[in-house]
Design an enzyme around this catalytic site. Sequence first.
Site, mmCIF file in Angstrom:
data_model
loop_
_atom_site.group_PDB
_atom_site.id
_atom_site.type_symbol
_atom_site.label_atom_id
_atom_site.label_comp_id
_atom_site.label_asym_id
_atom_site.label_seq_id
_atom_site.Cartn_x
_atom_site.Cartn_y
_atom_site.Cartn_z
ATOM 1 N N SER A 161 -27.434 33.381 -35.748
ATOM 2 C CA SER A 161 -27.109 33.646 -37.144
ATOM 3 C C SER A 161 -28.269 34.291 -37.889
ATOM 4 O O SER A 161 -28.133 35.356 -38.495
ATOM 5 C CB SER A 161 -26.713 32.333 -37.843
ATOM 6 O OG SER A 161 -26.535 32.530 -39.235
ATOM 7 N N GLN A 162 -29.447 33.669 -37.844
ATOM 8 C CA GLN A 162 -30.606 34.231 -38.534
ATOM 9 C C GLN A 162 -31.242 35.375 -37.758
ATOM 10 O O GLN A 162 -31.692 36.362 -38.347
ATOM 11 C CB GLN A 162 -31.645 33.135 -38.788
ATOM 12 C CG GLN A 162 -31.229 32.110 -39.827
ATOM 13 C CD GLN A 162 -31.116 32.697 -41.230
ATOM 14 O OE1 GLN A 162 -31.762 33.679 -41.560
ATOM 15 N NE2 GLN A 162 -30.288 32.068 -42.052
ATOM 16 N N SER A 212 -28.587 36.238 -21.395
ATOM 17 C CA SER A 212 -28.134 35.892 -22.739
ATOM 18 C C SER A 212 -26.877 36.687 -23.113
ATOM 19 O O SER A 212 -26.803 37.902 -22.914
ATOM 20 C CB SER A 212 -29.234 36.182 -23.763
ATOM 21 O OG SER A 212 -28.735 36.057 -25.079
ATOM 22 N N PRO A 222 -34.507 22.280 -30.929
ATOM 23 C CA PRO A 222 -34.864 21.471 -29.755
ATOM 24 C C PRO A 222 -35.437 22.261 -28.583
ATOM 25 O O PRO A 222 -36.073 21.670 -27.708
ATOM 26 C CB PRO A 222 -33.531 20.811 -29.358
ATOM 27 C CG PRO A 222 -32.712 20.826 -30.604
ATOM 28 C CD PRO A 222 -33.083 22.100 -31.294
ATOM 29 N N HIS A 255 -37.860 27.579 -39.868
ATOM 30 C CA HIS A 255 -37.769 26.154 -40.216
ATOM 31 C C HIS A 255 -39.011 25.491 -39.648
ATOM 32 O O HIS A 255 -39.495 25.855 -38.580
ATOM 33 C CB HIS A 255 -36.490 25.551 -39.618
ATOM 34 C CG HIS A 255 -36.323 24.073 -39.841
ATOM 35 N ND1 HIS A 255 -36.571 23.469 -41.058
ATOM 36 C CD2 HIS A 255 -35.926 23.076 -39.006
ATOM 37 C CE1 HIS A 255 -36.317 22.171 -40.963
ATOM 38 N NE2 HIS A 255 -35.938 21.910 -39.722
ATOM 39 N N GLU A 280 -29.841 17.525 -45.450
ATOM 40 C CA GLU A 280 -28.785 17.557 -44.441
ATOM 41 C C GLU A 280 -28.219 16.166 -44.178
ATOM 42 O O GLU A 280 -26.995 15.978 -44.106
ATOM 43 C CB GLU A 280 -29.335 18.127 -43.132
ATOM 44 C CG GLU A 280 -29.680 19.604 -43.179
ATOM 45 C CD GLU A 280 -30.447 20.064 -41.957
ATOM 46 O OE1 GLU A 280 -30.628 21.278 -41.791
ATOM 47 O OE2 GLU A 280 -30.892 19.201 -41.155
#
Length: 411
Positions: A105-106, A129, A162, A186, A273
């Site tokens: 998404s980003q 991928s 993760p 993040h 969240e």
Amino acid sequence: MARGPSRTAACGPWTAAPRAFRPGPHGRRPALRHGRSRTGPRPVRFACRDRETGFAPPPYGGTQASTFHRSAHQGEDPVAELFYDDDADLSIIQNRKVAVIGYGSQGHAHALSLRDSGVDVRVGLHEGSKSKAKAEEQGLRVVTPAEAAAEADVIMILVPDPIQGQVYEESIKDHLKDGDALFFGHGLNIRYGFIKPPANVDVAMVAPKGPGHLVRRQYEEGRGVPCIAAVEQDFSGTAFALALSYAKGIGGTRAGVIKTTFTEETETDLFGEQAVLCGGTAALVKAGFETLTEAGYQPEIAYFECLHELKLIVDLMYEGGLEKMRWSVSETAEWGDYVSGPRVITDQTKVEMKKILAEIQDGTFAKNWMDEYHGGLKKYNEYKKADSDSLLATTGAELRKLMSWVDDEDA
């Protein structure tokens, strides 16, 4: 939710014709309780915010911007620093080589927008991928994460939290050189020490406050999604200027960039969240639905009242805070808000919120989550299955088939 009579006298002044309300799924605008024309202008206090990003334009309505300080006195909230286009030098990032690791998404929004801003970009994806073909179709050069890190001097890591540590250890760590910059969207892996960069690189964050598709769409429309930016390690002495330049490259400074820290971003993001946006809201919806169905009401009616109409309320809050939400609903609904809300969210709820925050601050949540992820996601999948099999989920799946404006794949 019932709509009440108009409160024309309490509406406040109206300005001279900014945007009208966005049409609903069938071309209808939401009914407002105030008796104003649906196509008429909006209240002054809400007219200044962009309807899609929910963020104010640069001060004084111009495209030229300067650092904006919200005033604060003793005992008030901390001062926020906002930066706009004129505070950022795009040439800084244009003179660097950027690797975007990941194309979700980003990742796609960052890579495409940086490229369109004249930046030398390559995308780092592992062999096999599924995103490789898409990135190449969109005109981007795709290499392995290790090759991307070796070529670049600004490395933005945008793979899931993760696995960031593993990607860093296997593909990035050994390719870092003096003066390189390690960027994040993040702060979790830096805040809790899952990634420990060497002392000879900059470590910074640029995090748009919106999903990637919105970031990209706003960029293409000549606007932007607000970002937050932080520097954890400033080896070069110019890391924040680099972060602002990067933010400008993805359109962030068009809307505004707020300066923060890795600690503040990580802890507030995780808390929001868990306690409000995902955990708190989901638990509230489930509890309300179960209360009604256990009392004998139809599941379909309970679904509409406790989940479906939540979007209307959230959209109003998104556009104008609690004030606009309360201004738009009926007096009956607003009175219920004041007298019943505190009975649901009690002082004890806030005690639990503080415990959740403490577990975020001391690293307990991050450790437990990483252990769960790398241990095979057993509890995670149990929780997920229980919710997917619930009456709330099955009722919603059937009702959404009646909603032509909901994409089939989302139903």
